[in-house]
Design a protein around this motif. Sequence first.
Motif, short mmCIF file in Angstrom:
data_model
loop_
_atom_site.label_atom_id
_atom_site.label_comp_id
_atom_site.label_asym_id
_atom_site.label_seq_id
_atom_site.Cartn_x
_atom_site.Cartn_y
_atom_site.Cartn_z
N THR A 69 133.38 -12.83 90.51
CA THR A 69 132.16 -13.06 89.70
C THR A 69 132.34 -14.08 88.69
OG1 THR A 69 132.74 -11.26 88.26
CG2 THR A 69 131.16 -10.73 90.04
N MET A 70 133.49 -14.16 88.19
CA MET A 70 133.77 -15.28 87.06
C MET A 70 134.64 -16.42 87.47
SD MET A 70 133.81 -15.09 83.46
CE MET A 70 134.75 -16.20 82.44
N THR A 71 133.98 -17.38 86.98
CA THR A 71 134.73 -18.94 87.21
C THR A 71 135.23 -19.19 85.94
OG1 THR A 71 133.20 -19.20 88.99
CG2 THR A 71 134.74 -20.92 88.27
N LEU A 72 136.76 -19.88 86.04
CA LEU A 72 137.35 -20.39 84.90
C LEU A 72 137.74 -21.82 85.43
CD1 LEU A 72 138.22 -19.87 82.10
CD2 LEU A 72 140.29 -18.87 83.18
N HIS A 112 129.58 -27.94 82.61
CA HIS A 112 128.35 -27.51 83.67
C HIS A 112 129.29 -27.91 85.01
CE1 HIS A 112 124.54 -26.58 84.06
NE2 HIS A 112 124.35 -27.74 85.02
N TYR A 113 129.43 -26.74 85.87
CA TYR A 113 130.06 -27.01 87.16
C TYR A 113 129.14 -26.35 88.07
CZ TYR A 113 133.66 -26.77 90.54
OH TYR A 113 134.66 -26.75 91.44
N ARG A 114 128.78 -26.96 88.95
CA ARG A 114 127.92 -26.39 90.23
C ARG A 114 126.76 -25.39 89.66
NH1 ARG A 114 131.61 -26.07 95.39
NH2 ARG A 114 132.70 -28.04 95.34
N GLY A 115 126.23 -25.96 88.69
CA GLY A 115 124.96 -25.43 88.43
C GLY A 115 125.41 -23.98 87.38
N ARG A 116 126.55 -23.80 87.10
CA ARG A 116 126.91 -22.80 86.07
C ARG A 116 127.78 -23.60 85.03
NH1 ARG A 116 129.89 -18.91 89.88
NH2 ARG A 116 130.11 -17.47 87.94
N LEU A 117 127.66 -22.69 83.85
CA LEU A 117 128.29 -22.84 82.58
C LEU A 117 129.92 -22.15 82.78
CD1 LEU A 117 126.73 -23.19 79.45
CD2 LEU A 117 127.91 -25.11 80.63
N ASP A 173 131.99 -34.91 80.17
CA ASP A 173 131.21 -33.98 80.64
C ASP A 173 131.35 -32.58 79.94
OD1 ASP A 173 130.23 -35.61 82.19
OD2 ASP A 173 131.12 -34.82 84.27
N PHE A 174 132.57 -32.53 79.32
CA PHE A 174 132.93 -31.37 78.53
C PHE A 174 131.87 -30.64 77.59
CE2 PHE A 174 137.31 -32.12 79.82
CZ PHE A 174 137.27 -31.01 80.92
N GLN A 175 131.46 -29.70 77.16
CA GLN A 175 130.36 -29.37 76.01
C GLN A 175 131.19 -28.35 75.05
OE1 GLN A 175 126.73 -27.98 77.87
NE2 GLN A 175 126.66 -29.73 79.48
#
Lengths: 164, 900
Positions: free
Chosen positions: B710-713, B679-684, B668-670
């Motif tokens: 605001t930022m997810t990692l 692509h995780y929960r509708g976000r990159l 799943d990694f791009q």
Amino acid sequence: MSDLLSPDAIDAGIESLDYVTVMIGEQMLGLPIRRVHDVFITHAITLVPTAPAEIVGLINLRGRVVTAICLRRRLGRPAEQRRDRQGNVEWVAIGIDHGRESYALIVDAVDEVMRLPPTTLEPAPAHLDPLWATVATGVHRLHDRLLVALDVDALLDFAMPAAA
Amino acid sequence: MDELLQEFLTETGENLETVDRELVRFEREPNNRDILHSIFRLVHTIKGTCGFIGLPRLEALTHAAESVIGRFRDGANVNAIAVTAILETMDRIKDILSELADKGEEPVGSDEVLIGELRTLAELARTELSKAELGGIGPAALDAAQAESDAIEAGFADLEMTSVEPISTADALAAYLARHKAAVAAADDDDGLDLCFRAAPEPARGRDGRIEAPSRPEGASPAPSEAKPASPTLRVSVDTLEHLMTMVSELVLTRNQLLDIARRQTETELKTPLQRLSLITAELQEGVMKTRMQPIGNAWSKLPRIVRDLSGELGKRIDLVLDGGETELDRQLLDLIKDPLVHMIRNCADHAIELPADRLARGKPAHGTIRLAAYHEGGAVTIQVSDDGRGLDLTRIAAKALAQGVINEAELDRLSHTQIARLIFHPGLSTADSLTAISGRGVGMDVVKSNVDAVGGVIDIATSSGEGTTITVKIPLTLAIVSALIVVSAGQRFAIPQIVVRELVRVTAGSDHRMETINGAQVLRLRGSLLPIVVLSDAMGVSPGSEDGFIVVTQIGEQRFGILVDGVFHTEEIVVKPMSSKLRHIPLFSGNTILGDGAVVLIIDPNGLARFVGAAVTRQGAVEDRHDGDPEVVRERDTLLVFRAGAATPKAVPLSLVTRLEEVEAKDFQHGSGRTMLHYRGRLVPVQTIGGAVLRSAGLQPLIIVTNGTMTLALAVDDIVDIVEEVLDLEVMASDDGSVIGSAMIGGRATDVVDLATYLPAHLSACGSGSRMVTDTVARQGILLLEPSDFLREMLSPVLKASGHRLAAVASVAEAREAVDESMAAILLDLDRDLQGTLASIAAIRERSPAVILGLTTMPTPELQRVAAEAGIDLVIGKFDRRTLLAALAEHDSGWRRAA
């Protein structure tokens, strides 16, 4: 370089160095025979939750509770489980006294008892893993392989967190 | 008879016997150092003990004898007179002792003559010694010596006055003979020495105007060791007894194993002998246990004296009633409870018992009574200290507890009288109005409690105003063998000491008794109250089991909690073996034991387990910390996520910084432009590896998801190991790339604590990691947190600290006002508990600090928002909305910085 030798080696050094040899994977290790009071196989170890990784657990050795220490983990190797013919987990242990307490060193296998002339003991090579260097008293060159002589006290003297 | 006196007599009797044998040799070799030494030791011991238990006559005598023998031991020559004098002294001591043994008190009489003689001898010996030292030095020195001996002669002159008749002052021998003239007259007048020896064996009984000769037991041996003790005793070293105890313990274990084997076999010829063995073993065990037992009276033998002295000092009249002094207790325990007992008695005398006038005014007898009672009760010893004094002043205790922040008012309202009384066991709570020399130094009942806790005992208090107080201490008979409940958790058996177990409750999902969760903390509703639950398998760091099982309701002092286990077997008498030194640091276990089937089982330390109970324990911790005077060094337990990445050393991050743990298919990694995204929960979401972790190309990849407002990692690791709770004792030692803050012992292993800030984009790292405290050279700004609930305060504290702020957490509005200062960047106020009070204080806070004020509530209703805004609160945030809180802090933080 005799100052590299532990008191174990020096005391016994006059006549010969006697070892109980044990195996960790393909590596042969020697424990001074004077320090070994038991060699046994156990099927029951009580795990001690939250204990340091080196400690496998507690064993009932004829009514005494001894602390089992995994020699593999102590030497920085991953632990392996050994099974007997019926497929039950078993542990090969060497009974050792240290301080006023009893310990069991868990090894892969116990080999023979070896008597070697002290003159064949060479200091451990300088590039030996630092962890190994602290517990090895030296190396014997046997005709087909190397025997690393271990210092039991150094082996059992690993840092413990302060009492909580 | 007084236990102490009895012990003294036994001991002295034994010593005297030894010396008696030596005395025979002493006559022949008066200058033998060894003999002199052992006589000296005896006399010295007696002297020391006499002073202690109040025997003035013996004390005076032994004091005089000691100085003479001391001189001889130092090298002065022992002459015949000295021999006689010493022998006579020994006889006199024996006489006094034997009478003491008979009557329990020192006989009336005077030893002045003998003492005077001993003094003279001591002076002579001293002169001799100094002369020997000065030998040939000079006339001046000799003059000095002469002057001294003149002085001695003057001493003799004094002696002369008191002695029977005047004699030549210079001749001590003559003085001696004169005093013994009856004996001398009867003897042939050969020479002085001979006379001395003949006089010596005939002790000076009946002289010196001593009162009527005591009725001595038959056999007329003056040695009390033979005369007095009813049954002969033998002194055995404690080590020998300990060893015997260990061996019997082993025997008990072996017997248990045999019985277990026999039980599984039907009809074996082993049965009968085994039964016998079992009985004998039990008897032997009891016998050996008995050798360790001592009457508790030994521990309180000093008390009457203490109370008498205290009465005098305090001007009170106090009777001490001792009851059950013969109750036996393991000597190890006896030593441990000695001091607490003394402390409690002192407290009673000092605080509880009123002055005689006050007592009379209240219609009580002028004499106060302190009662100390001990008795056996269900395998434990109960000790009760009660008084008929004024009782505890609950109002004052409550006020003090409030003032010192032990509890808050809301909590106080819920407390019963007994619970308030129990507050005196809290550390640092002393209710004495003034500090006295006797008690009230701020260490008080809490020390008593911790001593009692240490031996696995329990303590409780009952008080009634104006009528008195009773403190009940319940301690196990022995530490060596305890009754324990064998439980099973996650497939492993453990022993829980029976003394802390109150009851067992079976819980199953869906039934009346079931576990419930409040904000992640598990509780059990038990008869209308909520019992905090420690899941044993969680505490052990094993994966949690099912919610079905048994709750072992445990009580340690006033703290009650439940331990969830999977099953309960039975109660067994277990022999406690100490933990190996390599395992002693683990607070969960107090020891181990071998069960009947040969299995080694760990004994759970309920005190250690109690640490896993959230609020109740942390409250105590908070109080202790406050007394340290430095809120910065609060040793809180942080929950940490332990994982592996690259190197063998495990790594950890505070769990509070982790949003979620995921496992994702590697496909799943791009990958693109040098970065890996997911692509995780509708976000990159960007994916980064931590440390030396390698991003897998196939299979499941464990990820730590970190969100930062605001930022997810997504951080890729090799392996998620565990979630542990630990007092984080961080040794700061930043790695070269700055990705590691330092290392700490987590779960007993050295673990690198990762600085998440290095993985987060720079502008977002403000609220990303606790590492800022360490890495920033400028000290971070402070946050003040007002939160009356201990539990919530504890829950929020790590989060706030992790955001990199210096945190001051307080429980009341008054404390908040105290604590606020200009360096605060943000002030977080609880709006739930006391909304009006909090809002009213805002103006005052505003005056003292320019900080942003945030309101915290569990229910941020629009109405509340409005009221808060009117009162001047900048923002109202839900208490459990950690993310918004951190975001708000980060925002205001950067705003504050810009302003600065």
